[in-house]
Each structure stands twice: as C-alpha cells, then as structure tokens.
Design a protein around this motif. Structure first.
Motif, PDB file in Angstrom:
ATOM      1  N   ALA A  54       0.413  -3.715  -5.902  1.00  0.00           N
ATOM      2  CA  ALA A  54       0.512  -2.409  -5.254  1.00  0.00           C
ATOM      3  C   ALA A  54      -0.820  -1.691  -5.365  1.00  0.00           C
ATOM      4  N   ARG A  55      -1.083  -0.839  -4.390  1.00  0.00           N
ATOM      5  CA  ARG A  55      -2.323  -0.058  -4.378  1.00  0.00           C
ATOM      6  C   ARG A  55      -2.011   1.333  -3.846  1.00  0.00           C
ATOM      7  N   TYR A  56      -2.624   2.317  -4.484  1.00  0.00           N
ATOM      8  CA  TYR A  56      -2.515   3.695  -4.021  1.00  0.00           C
ATOM      9  C   TYR A  56      -3.922   4.247  -3.861  1.00  0.00           C
ATOM     10  N   LYS A  57      -4.246   4.663  -2.637  1.00  0.00           N
ATOM     11  CA  LYS A  57      -5.553   5.257  -2.366  1.00  0.00           C
ATOM     12  C   LYS A  57      -5.403   6.767  -2.395  1.00  0.00           C
ATOM     13  N   LEU A  58      -6.148   7.399  -3.294  1.00  0.00           N
ATOM     14  CA  LEU A  58      -6.106   8.846  -3.455  1.00  0.00           C
ATOM     15  C   LEU A  58      -6.991   9.492  -2.398  1.00  0.00           C
ATOM     16  N   THR A  59      -6.420  10.329  -1.562  1.00  0.00           N
ATOM     17  CA  THR A  59      -7.190  10.946  -0.483  1.00  0.00           C
ATOM     18  C   THR A  59      -7.446  12.430  -0.722  1.00  0.00           C
ATOM     19  N   ARG A 114      -4.634   0.504  -8.604  1.00  0.00           N
ATOM     20  CA  ARG A 114      -3.898  -0.676  -8.154  1.00  0.00           C
ATOM     21  C   ARG A 114      -3.238  -1.327  -9.352  1.00  0.00           C
ATOM     22  N   ALA A 115      -2.152  -2.041  -9.078  1.00  0.00           N
ATOM     23  CA  ALA A 115      -1.436  -2.799 -10.110  1.00  0.00           C
ATOM     24  C   ALA A 115      -1.580  -4.277  -9.787  1.00  0.00           C
ATOM     25  N   SER A 150       9.193  -1.684  -6.583  1.00  0.00           N
ATOM     26  CA  SER A 150       9.598  -2.511  -7.720  1.00  0.00           C
ATOM     27  C   SER A 150       8.577  -3.628  -7.884  1.00  0.00           C
ATOM     28  N   LEU A 151       7.920  -3.688  -9.032  1.00  0.00           N
ATOM     29  CA  LEU A 151       6.926  -4.733  -9.259  1.00  0.00           C
ATOM     30  C   LEU A 151       7.582  -6.100  -9.434  1.00  0.00           C
ATOM     31  N   SER A 171       0.864  -1.174   0.000  1.00  0.00           N
ATOM     32  CA  SER A 171       0.000   0.000   0.000  1.00  0.00           C
ATOM     33  C   SER A 171       0.904   1.229   0.000  1.00  0.00           C
ATOM     34  N   LEU A 172       0.771   2.057  -1.037  1.00  0.00           N
ATOM     35  CA  LEU A 172       1.672   3.190  -1.211  1.00  0.00           C
ATOM     36  C   LEU A 172       1.048   4.502  -0.761  1.00  0.00           C
TER      37      LEU A 172
END
Length: 193
Positions: free
Chosen positions: A141-146, A131-132, A11-12, A3-4
């Motif tokens: 990987a996941r990035y939640k935009l806040t 997410r990737a 690195s994937l 979680s980013l």
C-alpha cells in the motif's frame, strides 16, 4: 499495490499471504525554488523530517515510541533506519521495520508520524509519501501526502489489528507538533482514544 487516499484503509493480509513483517517507508523532497530569482538565489534546499512510530494498546496506553532518539522498541520488534536530515535522493528517506510476529499481543495500533524537529513547515515539503512493504519487499500500500500548510507534523498512517489481521489506514492529519510528544493527543485521536 493499493494506492490510498486520505482516510482509506486496506487489509494487508489480503495483499500478502502469510504477512509476518512490514516496513513503513517514508519519503519526501524539499520544495524547489521557483522562478528566476529562486533558481539564482534559492540554491539547493533540504528538509529535515523525522519519521516515528508509536505503539498503542487497545485502551489507548502508549506502550513505546520509536523515533530518532530511540531507534529500537523495548521489545525489539520495531526498528528505525535512522535520521535522514535532508530528504535528498529517491525512494525511502527513513524506514521503520516491524516484526509483526514478535510484536507484543497488547499492541493494537502502530501510528506512523512525520514531523519537523527544526520547525520547518509542510509548505516546504513536496512528494511526501508513506508505503507499506512486506517481508519479501512487495509494496502492499502507498499513501501520497498532498496537503501542504503551516503545520510541522503529520500523522501519516496507522496499522491496526482486525480479527488477527492488520489494516493499513492513510490519515494525513496535520499536527502542530515538532516532536512526537507534542503530537500525542492528535496521535491518540486517530485511533479513537
């Protein structure tokens, strides 16, 4: 799965051995009306966001753009799932599949954006994420935009080559663009061009 936070990279290849494809899944919801009058008069809201992917060379040239008006890259290695006009439902609202093995060698960056062609601002968006996922459907990987605001676009994430491997970076950079073309200077800035 990692979680980013904003501006973090991963690195994937370290997340998935033999990585040959990645799917960018993007999701969002419309902000629910609040309070008594919001519940009575607000009704069900929808938000029409558009996911896009820009392929960029190492010297900053745009090689191709995949969006709701062009759902497949000219090289055939990037395919968009199609336009979701409401943001309703759980999970990914739109996705972009990338065959990394077939991607032209000159592509150094893939920049993923989301924007409102209708002009709705991100004050009306909640639960947005990117997410990737690898070829075996494992979330890497996941990035939640806040961040919310008066902007109509976000450069949400990018994929970049790193010594033959791929790094996923969360950006969350607000942009005023209603189309991918409007956002191009911001898109190039996240890859240092």
């Amino acid at each position: 799965m990692v979680s980013l936070s904003k501006n973090q990279s991963v690195s994937l290849a370290k997340q998935s051995a033999g990585l040959s494809a990645v799917v960018f899944g993007l999701g969002w919801d419309a902000v629910k009306p609040k309070g008594f009058f919001g519940a009575v008069f607000g009704g069900e809201q929808s938000i029409d966001l558009d996911a896009s992917c820009v392929l960029i060379s190492g010297n900053g040239d745009v090689i191709d753009t995949i969006w709701f008006r062009q759902l497949k890259s000219k090289c055939g290695s990037v395919i968009h799932s199609g336009d979701n006009r409401t943001g309703d439902g759980d999970g990914d609202d739109e996705s972009i599949k990338v065959n990394l093995a077939a991607l032209p060698a000159k592509v150094e960056y893939l920049v993923v954006t989301v924007n409102s062609f209708q002009g709705q601002t991100f004050n009306k968006v909640e639960n947005a994420f990117c997410r990737a996922v690898d070829q075996s459907n494992k979330e890497l990987a996941r990035y939640k935009l806040t961040e919310q605001g008066e902007h109509t676009g976000v450069i949400i994430a990018s994929l970049s080559r790193n010594n033959g491997q791929w790094d996923f970076t969360a950006h969350g950079m607000a942009s005023r663009g209603r189309t991918i073309d409007d956002m191009m200077s911001d898109i190039k800035s996240v890859v240092g061009q």
